[in-house]
Design an enzyme around this catalytic site. Structure first.
Site, PDB file in Angstrom:
ATOM      1  N   ILE A   1       0.863  -1.403   0.179  1.00  0.00           N
ATOM      2  CA  ILE A   1       0.024  -0.096  -0.019  1.00  0.00           C
ATOM      3  C   ILE A   1       0.803   1.301  -0.135  1.00  0.00           C
ATOM      4  O   ILE A   1       0.688   2.146  -0.798  1.00  0.00           O
ATOM      5  CB  ILE A   1      -1.088  -0.141   1.235  1.00  0.00           C
ATOM      6  CG1 ILE A   1      -2.362  -0.988   1.023  1.00  0.00           C
ATOM      7  CG2 ILE A   1      -1.387   1.297   1.454  1.00  0.00           C
ATOM      8  CD1 ILE A   1      -3.035  -0.235  -0.019  1.00  0.00           C
TER       9      ILE A   1
ATOM     10  N   VAL B   1       2.568   1.497  -3.535  1.00  0.00           N
ATOM     11  CA  VAL B   1       1.600   2.082  -4.631  1.00  0.00           C
ATOM     12  C   VAL B   1       1.270   3.529  -4.376  1.00  0.00           C
ATOM     13  O   VAL B   1       1.006   4.249  -5.112  1.00  0.00           O
ATOM     14  CB  VAL B   1       0.343   1.277  -4.496  1.00  0.00           C
ATOM     15  CG1 VAL B   1      -0.650   1.889  -5.570  1.00  0.00           C
ATOM     16  CG2 VAL B   1       0.539  -0.116  -5.030  1.00  0.00           C
ATOM     17  N   GLU B   2       0.997   3.946  -3.004  1.00  0.00           N
ATOM     18  CA  GLU B   2       0.658   5.156  -2.752  1.00  0.00           C
ATOM     19  C   GLU B   2       1.416   6.295  -2.901  1.00  0.00           C
ATOM     20  O   GLU B   2       1.263   7.381  -3.573  1.00  0.00           O
ATOM     21  CB  GLU B   2       0.128   5.446  -1.223  1.00  0.00           C
ATOM     22  CG  GLU B   2      -1.578   4.534  -1.131  1.00  0.00           C
ATOM     23  CD  GLU B   2      -2.507   5.347  -1.762  1.00  0.00           C
ATOM     24  OE1 GLU B   2      -2.520   6.601  -2.033  1.00  0.00           O
ATOM     25  OE2 GLU B   2      -3.534   4.654  -2.456  1.00  0.00           O
ATOM     26  N   THR B   3       2.717   5.901  -2.427  1.00  0.00           N
ATOM     27  CA  THR B   3       3.736   7.103  -2.359  1.00  0.00           C
ATOM     28  C   THR B   3       5.184   6.758  -2.758  1.00  0.00           C
ATOM     29  O   THR B   3       6.040   7.468  -2.500  1.00  0.00           O
ATOM     30  CB  THR B   3       3.479   7.827  -0.887  1.00  0.00           C
ATOM     31  OG1 THR B   3       4.249   6.996  -0.062  1.00  0.00           O
ATOM     32  CG2 THR B   3       2.468   8.363  -0.711  1.00  0.00           C
TER      33      THR B   3
ATOM     34  N   TYR C   1      -6.817  -1.324  -8.935  1.00  0.00           N
ATOM     35  CA  TYR C   1      -5.649  -0.799  -7.783  1.00  0.00           C
ATOM     36  C   TYR C   1      -5.717  -1.983  -6.835  1.00  0.00           C
ATOM     37  O   TYR C   1      -4.479  -2.017  -6.487  1.00  0.00           O
ATOM     38  CB  TYR C   1      -6.563   0.252  -6.970  1.00  0.00           C
ATOM     39  CG  TYR C   1      -5.585   0.988  -5.791  1.00  0.00           C
ATOM     40  CD1 TYR C   1      -4.808   1.707  -6.031  1.00  0.00           C
ATOM     41  CD2 TYR C   1      -6.048   0.110  -4.701  1.00  0.00           C
ATOM     42  CE1 TYR C   1      -4.085   2.220  -4.755  1.00  0.00           C
ATOM     43  CE2 TYR C   1      -5.502   0.813  -3.416  1.00  0.00           C
ATOM     44  CZ  TYR C   1      -4.382   1.684  -3.503  1.00  0.00           C
ATOM     45  OH  TYR C   1      -3.948   2.087  -2.306  1.00  0.00           O
TER      46      TYR C   1
END
Length: 336
Positions: free
Chosen positions: A127, A130-132, A318
């Site tokens: 997570i 993928v996010e940052t 996602y």
């Protein structure tokens, strides 16, 4: 952190409804100085949450309206990429290598989060990846500028962003943070896990026990907060995430789910020509979807933990990117 605790360097502390006339430094006029919308919002925050109106008006006197934010959120959506183009955006050698490093660096904290919340370490790492990209891309807008711009100047979703602005001000008061320094995405998502303010207040945790929640540059709190989020959204420890299906016959596509909610049962799908993991129970509810893969159509059944991932971002692609990145991280790290 960069944000000043207690506001000591810029503002007096949040002290509820006490009058602060004359106590706030004179601020230069910002884009929302004197705005009727802001005055109404400040009135609500004063009446309903005990903020001091003079203090909030002093904050908004420095808030800037960002046209680039309005341009970004109003930009026509890009063509929806098929899975064969979407997957390579996130499953890359560089992201996997950085993820393995992040896992090794924070192994003890990840193990503690897995034990506390039942969420495997690889999904927490995925997570954040993928996010940052593990903190590389956390956003360069001041959160208060983003939420104010969208809350006061973007009518299609103004109500939502004003709610998030309210949550943001509440969290800065609770955590004693300067709201004029915290940064995030153009939509107001914050920190390593890109939490919106409401998610921060509902799910973020002080995982290192220092008395404050810092998801911006404290990986311990970010890790615990992602695990907390998944647990609160129904993650079941020890359960699988997805099952690859084989299909036959002309009725297979009738089983595809509209939306992301798990509304089909395994028995219904089997009646339409789907077959998968024999361990799946007939009454088990799943999200049935098809992806356009590199080698043709792929049929999948998303289980309860898959749905938990989609609560982070309502997209099956996602959730699949997070799932498959987690698998690659396990392989790269050599964990069984």
């Amino acid at each position: 952190m960069q944000a000043v605790r207690g506001w000591a360097a810029r503002w007096v502390p949040w002290i509820g409804a006490m009058s602060l006339c004359g106590a706030i430094q004179q601020a230069s006029a910002g884009d929302y100085d004197g705005s009727p919308q802001v005055a109404e919002f400040v009135g609500e925050m004063t009446r309903d949450y005990g903020f001091a109106s003079e203090q909030l008006l002093g904050v908004f006197a420095e808030v800037q309206r960002k046209q680039s934010i309005l341009d970004a959120i109003s930009r026509p959506a890009e063509r929806v990429k098929p899975w064969k183009e979407y997957r390579p955006m996130f499953i890359t050698d560089a992201r996997i290598a950085r993820g393995v490093d992040f896992w090794r660096q924070h192994e003890a904290v990840l193990a503690r989060a897995e034990q506390a919340y039942g969420v495997p370490a690889q999904y927490i790492v995925a997570i954040i990846g993928v996010e940052t990209f593990f903190g590389r891309n956390t956003g360069n807008y001041r959160v208060i500028d983003a939420l104010s711009t969208l809350g006061f100047d973007y009518p299609p979703r103004a109500e939502f962003f004003r709610k998030e602005l309210r949550e943001f001000l509440l969290l800065t008061r609770e955590e004693q943070l300067d709201p004029l320094t915290l940064k995030g995405s153009y939509a107001g998502a914050m920190g390593l896990p890109q939490f919106m303010p409401s998610s921060f207040r509902n799910y973020a945790v002080d995982f290192d026990g220092d008395g404050h929640i810092n998801i911006w540059n404290n990986p311990d709190d970010a890790i615990g907060s992602v695990a907390s989020y998944f647990k609160r959204h129904g993650w079941v420890a020890g359960e699988p995430v997805v099952s690859r299906a084989q299909v036959r016959g002309e009725r297979a596509d009738e089983g595809l789910t509209t939306g992301i909610e798990p509304v089909r049962t395994v028995a219904q799908l089997r009646a339409l020509g789907w077959s998968g993991d024999d361990a799946l129970r007939d009454e088990q509810a799943v999200t049935a979807f098809r992806l356009e893969g590199e080698h043709g159509p792929e049929y999948w059944m998303g289980l309860k933990n898959f749905y938990a991932i989609t609560r982070y971002n309502r997209s099956v692609m996602y959730a699949m990117a997070v799932h498959q990145l987690s698998e690659q991280l396990v392989l790269a790290r050599g964990v069984k």
